[in-house]
Design an enzyme around this catalytic site. Structure first.
Site, mmCIF file in Angstrom:
data_model
loop_
_atom_site.group_PDB
_atom_site.id
_atom_site.type_symbol
_atom_site.label_atom_id
_atom_site.label_comp_id
_atom_site.label_asym_id
_atom_site.label_seq_id
_atom_site.Cartn_x
_atom_site.Cartn_y
_atom_site.Cartn_z
ATOM 1 N N THR A 19 43.586 49.595 43.376
ATOM 2 C CA THR A 19 43.780 50.772 42.530
ATOM 3 C C THR A 19 44.034 52.018 43.382
ATOM 4 O O THR A 19 44.986 52.760 43.145
ATOM 5 C CB THR A 19 42.524 50.998 41.674
ATOM 6 O OG1 THR A 19 41.379 50.763 42.503
ATOM 7 C CG2 THR A 19 42.492 50.091 40.491
ATOM 8 N N PHE A 58 41.524 56.023 34.267
ATOM 9 C CA PHE A 58 40.245 55.498 34.733
ATOM 10 C C PHE A 58 39.464 54.791 33.619
ATOM 11 O O PHE A 58 38.258 54.564 33.747
ATOM 12 C CB PHE A 58 39.397 56.627 35.330
ATOM 13 C CG PHE A 58 39.924 57.121 36.660
ATOM 14 C CD1 PHE A 58 39.762 56.360 37.815
ATOM 15 C CD2 PHE A 58 40.593 58.324 36.762
ATOM 16 C CE1 PHE A 58 40.252 56.791 39.040
ATOM 17 C CE2 PHE A 58 41.088 58.768 37.989
ATOM 18 C CZ PHE A 58 40.913 58.000 39.131
ATOM 19 N N CYS A 72 35.754 54.076 34.777
ATOM 20 C CA CYS A 72 35.617 53.788 36.200
ATOM 21 C C CYS A 72 34.449 54.560 36.807
ATOM 22 O O CYS A 72 34.412 55.786 36.773
ATOM 23 C CB CYS A 72 36.914 54.183 36.896
ATOM 24 S SG CYS A 72 36.853 53.887 38.652
HETATM 25 C C1 HEM Z 1 42.592 55.527 41.696
HETATM 26 C C2 HEM Z 1 41.747 54.519 41.791
HETATM 27 C C3 HEM Z 1 41.119 53.799 40.631
HETATM 28 C C4 HEM Z 1 41.598 53.587 39.376
HETATM 29 C C5 HEM Z 1 42.943 54.038 38.817
HETATM 30 C C6 HEM Z 1 40.594 52.860 38.653
HETATM 31 C C7 HEM Z 1 40.724 52.488 37.324
HETATM 32 C C8 HEM Z 1 39.719 51.856 36.613
HETATM 33 C C9 HEM Z 1 39.809 51.489 35.232
HETATM 34 C C10 HEM Z 1 41.037 51.693 34.341
HETATM 35 C C11 HEM Z 1 38.639 50.926 34.876
HETATM 36 C C12 HEM Z 1 38.273 50.378 33.494
HETATM 37 C C13 HEM Z 1 38.692 48.944 33.409
HETATM 38 C C14 HEM Z 1 38.422 48.331 32.070
HETATM 39 O O1 HEM Z 1 38.152 49.045 31.098
HETATM 40 O O2 HEM Z 1 38.488 47.102 32.015
HETATM 41 C C15 HEM Z 1 37.796 50.915 36.037
HETATM 42 C C16 HEM Z 1 36.500 50.418 36.058
HETATM 43 C C17 HEM Z 1 35.744 50.302 37.204
HETATM 44 N N1 HEM Z 1 36.078 50.762 38.438
HETATM 45 FE FE1 HEM Z 1 37.731 51.791 38.954
HETATM 46 N N2 HEM Z 1 39.528 52.616 39.471
HETATM 47 C C18 HEM Z 1 39.809 53.181 40.697
HETATM 48 C C19 HEM Z 1 38.996 53.177 41.818
HETATM 49 C C20 HEM Z 1 37.765 52.574 41.887
HETATM 50 C C21 HEM Z 1 36.932 52.552 43.055
HETATM 51 C C22 HEM Z 1 37.281 53.204 44.398
HETATM 52 C C23 HEM Z 1 35.800 51.849 42.739
HETATM 53 C C24 HEM Z 1 34.606 51.531 43.572
HETATM 54 C C25 HEM Z 1 34.082 52.343 44.423
HETATM 55 C C26 HEM Z 1 35.945 51.442 41.361
HETATM 56 C C27 HEM Z 1 34.989 50.721 40.659
HETATM 57 C C28 HEM Z 1 35.055 50.444 39.308
HETATM 58 C C29 HEM Z 1 34.007 49.749 38.567
HETATM 59 C C30 HEM Z 1 32.701 49.218 39.171
HETATM 60 C C31 HEM Z 1 34.436 49.667 37.258
HETATM 61 C C32 HEM Z 1 33.675 49.051 36.080
HETATM 62 C C33 HEM Z 1 32.835 50.121 35.456
HETATM 63 C C34 HEM Z 1 32.019 49.598 34.279
HETATM 64 O O3 HEM Z 1 32.578 48.860 33.453
HETATM 65 O O4 HEM Z 1 30.857 49.936 34.195
HETATM 66 N N3 HEM Z 1 37.138 51.895 40.875
HETATM 67 N N4 HEM Z 1 38.462 51.484 37.077
#
Ligand code: HEM
Ligand SMILES: Cc1cc2nc3c(=O)[nH]c(=O)nc-3n(C[C@H](O)[C@H](O)[C@H](O)COP(=O)(O)O)c2cc1C
Length: 908
Positions: free
Chosen positions: A323, A450, A457
């Site tokens: 991502t 996000f 996220c």
């Molecule tokens: C620009 C960078 C990033 C984008 C665009 C992004 C985007 C997203 C999106 C769209 C989701 C929701 C997914 C869903 O609903 O199924 C998500 C969830 C998540 N992301 Fe990111 N992400 C990014 C960076 C990161 C980073 C750097 C980490 C870790 C340090 C991370 C950890 C997580 C986690 C653990 C979730 C699940 C949260 C939950 O359901 O409680 N992400 N992300």
């Protein structure tokens, strides 16, 4: 059984009954129906009127629409559906599954209502769950471990000093460490090496995550081989992406499954080792592992279990690396295509950070950099679709039915372009709309890269800090150009999307050497270098003469070849070429103490693709001291058909350079490609204006020894004989004469001049390594539908005497490396029969291989002849090549005495 429910049709006063599958009712496959075609009509009322005019994507029985979704470019398929079916449609998938896709802001907004829709992992997420269980990303609603981890980690992710035991700010130094590794790698590559943007940003994101989450160094910028954990993760994600699309029973996937579980084991074992090592040697690091080990859930008072810590360590790597790297790669692509945004971003970095080291305090003071990332995430969300499940039977926008338990996809690639929110210029890259003030006024749920609500996220502040830092550090110290200025965005899709095959080049700013850059990044101040190149830089001379820089702006190559020609002429005039490159490589940095020659075209009054950044910088500068000390001359090529903007760019560069303090050393030269020969115009300008002016200014003179144009250094090789291991030499045919009358079998007299060192006695054999006739080669090219310039690369492991792992023109391979006229063998013919799609042809070919085979030998019928006679044979090119013998020597016998060093032959 699910509840049926009723809705009044807007178009008429009748009640109709919808019942959502899988009820024993009638599925309409009717073109007059809404996009949501799973609407099912109660058997009592077969008549149903549309709630929306567009038809649903028509599918096939059982597999539904699955075959219409491109497995490697799903995003494109969903976009095509959106074009055709509008803001909402439903897809049918195998196993009676359906997914409702929404493409507009208003429908995304509805689906973000967590009382009506929730994230329940399905599809790929279910497969990833096999590896990371109820980790944050893949947990199901209500799972206890999600709640504990969420509450323990949320404070850790809050980007402020005042929250929680640690914060993202505390990770700045380690992020800086990895960004520095990347910047130094770019510097050491040098300005001409193409940088694979997505690969290097993936290294950055992975190494940053591993270091900041668990104090672990993958060292991806140094190691050639991927760390086993990174490799296992890559395999695991690819397999997870494929598994939901399986159609055969699991028995057929035993080997793949074994590998999938093996990779999961590698991931878990590595994470476990890291955890145990930390427990054995606790430290005060401010990383996520310590936050997980030491944090206490304020609601339940519980700690995270070891299994949950391992699940989440792996989850961070999975969720955070592609991502973030995709976001950075897209941001660079967008900036390189939008010179104004590029310039504004770099100006902001220069003003806020200056030339010193970047600190954590700078991060929040770079609003334009942040806006660039937000706008990138709008246009190119790396997760372009996220899923929710409907919690009840319900209507979207009061008219589109969605069933309880039905999967839904929020398609950001479309909702982020909704003109109702973003206006008619929704497709344009405009970071200004993402500056804090307009950003904060955006309608609710208009910008969702996000994700949503409680399941949004958790890594957002982490990713933003890392990406702002990377952009600021790179633009502070480098200028960037596209390696291929004509590159247009192509998307590669795995779990996320990223630019495919996007390469750029990085040119260090401020004339720094990589070592000086290292000092600057470490905050150690400016390093005086005593190296030879620095001394030369200040004097502007090198051993071979006065340095000169030649810059071009060129789309179709004319100005680039003029630049190369000028460079090859330079040494004859006492100049040593310091650099020949596109104008964008000199964006904001023109050299002093040496002349700079600019050769450029215009396109619709705009700069060529590889001069846009330079021209934007120059046009935006109004400082008469800025370029003091820069000597320049401009040559422009244009076409009078573009009368309003004839020679616009060369003239603009010529005047703007002067306005900014540079010194014009020769009058501009201009050529009209529509009426004269540009190369002659250029030579005239060179000889009559440019070189005399340069001699006068720099006291140089034409070289006395080297008066011939330099030309190119050329090496001639003839690889065929060595590849085919044939010990033959080149000989000249001096004369050929036909000895027989027309209509008689042809006999020729051939006279050959022997190569130096070769002798010949009467009665010796003459061996010839032939070349197939052109017409026969053309027949092969036609039969296999090969373009005239097609190249062939034979994979290395093949058993063949043909060259492998080398790209060779197909025409050369068929002319010189294989025998095309050889009669087909029985086995050849039987293989052809197997690949024929028509039963009659199969039978005829088998007959040739058996009772008619003497005829094949008699008439010398080749494989190619058979292929032409039987068009239904679908022989792969590789099999055809494997059937052909490699070219061999043909022996001729001379009948006459050798005359001096010539021999005469009779060829029948
Ligand atoms: C620009 C960078 C990033 C984008 C665009 C992004 C985007 C997203 C999106 C769209 C989701 C929701 C997914 C869903 O609903 O199924 C998500 C969830 C998540 N992301 Fe990111 N992400 C990014 C960076 C990161 C980073 C750097 C980490 C870790 C340090 C991370 C950890 C997580 C986690 C653990 C979730 C699940 C949260 C939950 O359901 O409680 N992400 N992300
Ligand atoms: C689409 C197109 C637009 C052009 N627009 C202009 C123009 O605005 N002004 C001009 O003087 N020449 C214009 N030209 C002519 C080019 O500048 C000219 O062909 C030049 O030789 C191209 O140089 P290059 O091969 O180095 O790209 C245009 C040519 C094309 C194909």
């Amino acid at each position: 059984m699910r509840q049926a429910f009723r809705q009044r049709q807007p178009q008429n006063s009748e009640f109709i009954y919808y019942r959502v599958s899988p009820l024993p009712s009638l599925v309409i496959q009717d073109n007059s129906q809404s996009h949501l075609d799973t609407v099912v009509v109660d058997r009592r009322r077969k008549k149903w009127r549309p709630s929306h005019p567009s038809p649903p994507p028509p599918g096939l029985p059982i597999v539904g629409n699955a075959t219409q979704i491109d497995p490697v470019a799903q995003r494109r398929s969903f976009s095509d559906f959106a074009d055709k079916y509008g803001e909402v449609y439903r897809l049918h998938l195998p196993g009676k599954r359906t997914v409702v896709f929404v493409n507009s802001h208003r429908l995304v907004d509805e689906m973000c209502d967590e009382k009506r829709f929730a994230k329940i992992p399905s599809g790929v997420l279910e497969e990833i769950r096999n590896g990371v269980h109820d980790g944050l990303f893949t947990a199901k609603p209500g799972e206890e471990n999600w709640g504990i981890a969420h509450r323990v980690l949320m404070p850790a992710y809050v980007c402020s000093r005042t929250f929680g035991p640690m914060s993202i700010r505390g990770m700045f130094e380690e992020m800086h460490d990895i960004s520095t590794q990347m910047a130094l790698k770019f510097a050491r590559y040098g300005p001409s090496t193409p940088i694979p943007a997505s690969d290097d940003f993936t290294r950055l994101a992975l190494d940053t995550l591993a270091l900041c989450s668990m104090g672990f160094r993958f060292n991806s910028f140094y190691a050639k081989e991927l760390h086993p954990m990174v490799e296992a993760m890559g395999n695991f994600l690819v397999a997870s992406g494929k598994r939901p699309g399986r159609v055969l029973p699991s028995f057929f996937y035993r080997a793949e499954d074994a590998k999938y579980w093996e990779d999961i084991e590698v991931l878990r074992n590595t994470a476990q080792e890291v955890l145990e090592a930390r427990k054995r040697h606790p430290d005060g690091r401010k990383d996520l592992l310590n936050a997980m080990l030491n944090g206490v859930d304020p609601k339940t008072g519980k700690h995270m279990s070891d299994t949950s810590i391992i699940d989440n360590l792996i989850t961070f790597l999975i969720a955070g690396h592609e991502t973030t790297s995709g976001t950075l790669s897209f941001a660079f692509y967008r900036l390189l295509k939008n010179p104004d945004a590029y310039r504004k971003l770099q100006n902001e970095v220069d003003e806020v950070v200056g030339k010193g080291p970047i600190t954590v305090e700078h991060i929040s003071k770079l609003p334009y950099v942040t806006a660039v990332l937000r706008e990138t995430l709008r246009l190119d969300s790396p997760i372009s679709i996220f899923g929710v499940t409907s919690l009840e039977d319900q209507l979207l926008a009061g008219r589109y039915p969605v069933a309880k338990g039905e999967s839904c996809g929020l398609f950001l690639a479309r909702s982020h372009l909704d003109p109702a929110v973003w206006g008619d210029d929704a497709h344009d890259f405009k970071p200004e709309r993402m500056l804090d003030e307009p950003f904060n006024k955006l309608p609710k749920n208009a910008w969702k890269p996000f994700g949503n609500g409680a399941r949004a996220c958790i890594g957002r502040p982490f990713a933003m800090q890392e990406a702002v830092l990377a952009l600021a550090m790179l633009f502070q110290n480098f200028n960037f150009v596209m390696h291929d200025p004509t590159y247009n965005l192509a998307i590669k899709q795995t779990l996320t999307i990223k630019p495919d095959n996007f390469f750029m080049r990085a040119i260090i700013r401020d004339g720094l050497s990589p070592t000086q850059l290292e000092h600057r990044l470490a905050g150690r101040g400016f390093l005086e270098e005593s190296s030879k190149s620095q001394t030369e830089e200040s004097s502007g001379t090198v051993a071979k003469g006065q340095k000169i820089t030649i810059l071009y702006g060129s789309n179709s190559g004319t100005c680039e070849s003029l630049a190369q020609r000028l460079a090859s002429d330079a040494s004859r005039h006492g100049f040593a070429v310091d650099k020949v490159d596109c104008l964008d490589t000199a964006n904001g940095a023109l050299p002093k103490n040496q002349p700079v020659i600019v050769i450029t075209a215009s396109y619709e009054g705009e700069p060529p693709d590889n001069a846009a950044l330079f021209c934007s910088w120059l046009a935006g500068s109004k400082d008469e001291k800025l370029l003091q000390g820069v000597d320049y001359a401009v040559f422009g090529v244009g076409h009078h058909d573009w009368a309003q903007t004839f020679h616009r760019i060369p003239k603009l560069v010529d005047t703007k350079l002067e306005e900014n303090g540079a010194t014009r050393i020769a009058d501009i030269g201009l050529s009209d490609a529509g009426s004269t020969d540009t190369f002659t115009d250029f030579e005239t300008w060179e000889d009559n204006i440019l070189w005399p002016a340069l001699h006068q200014k720099y006291g140089t003179e034409n070289s006395k020894d080297d008066v011939q144009p330099a030309g190119l250094s050329v090496e001639i090789t003839s690889p065929r004989t060595s590849t085919l291991r044939q010990d033959v030499m080149e000989a000249f045919v001096v004369d050929t004469r036909k000895l027989t009358a027309d209509g008689e079998p042809v006999k020729k007299h051939i006279e050959i001049a022997l190569p130096t060192g070769q002798t010949y006695r009467s009665g010796d054999y003459l061996a010839v390594l032939p070349i197939n006739p052109k017409v026969v080669v053309q027949r092969v090219m036609r039969r296999f539908k090969l373009a005239w310039d097609a190249h062939i690369t034979i994979a290395g492991a093949a058993n063949t005497a043909l060259p492998t792992e080398t790209s060779m023109p197909a025409q050369s391979v068929f002319s010189a490396y294989v025998e095309l006229a050889q009669p087909a063998t029985k086995r050849n013919i039987l293989t052809l029969a197997e690949t024929a799609s028509n039963e009659e042809d199969k039978a005829a070919l088998k007959k040739y291989a058996n009772e008619d085979y003497p005829d094949v030998l008699d008439k010398r019928i080749s494989v190619l002849d058979f292929l032409e006679k039987f068009p239904t044979v679908e022989l792969p090119l590789g099999m055809f090549l494997a059937m052909l013998p490699t070219m061999r020597l043909h022996f001729l016998f001379s009948t006459l005495e050798p005359v001096l060093r010539h021999i005469d032959l009779l060829r029948a």
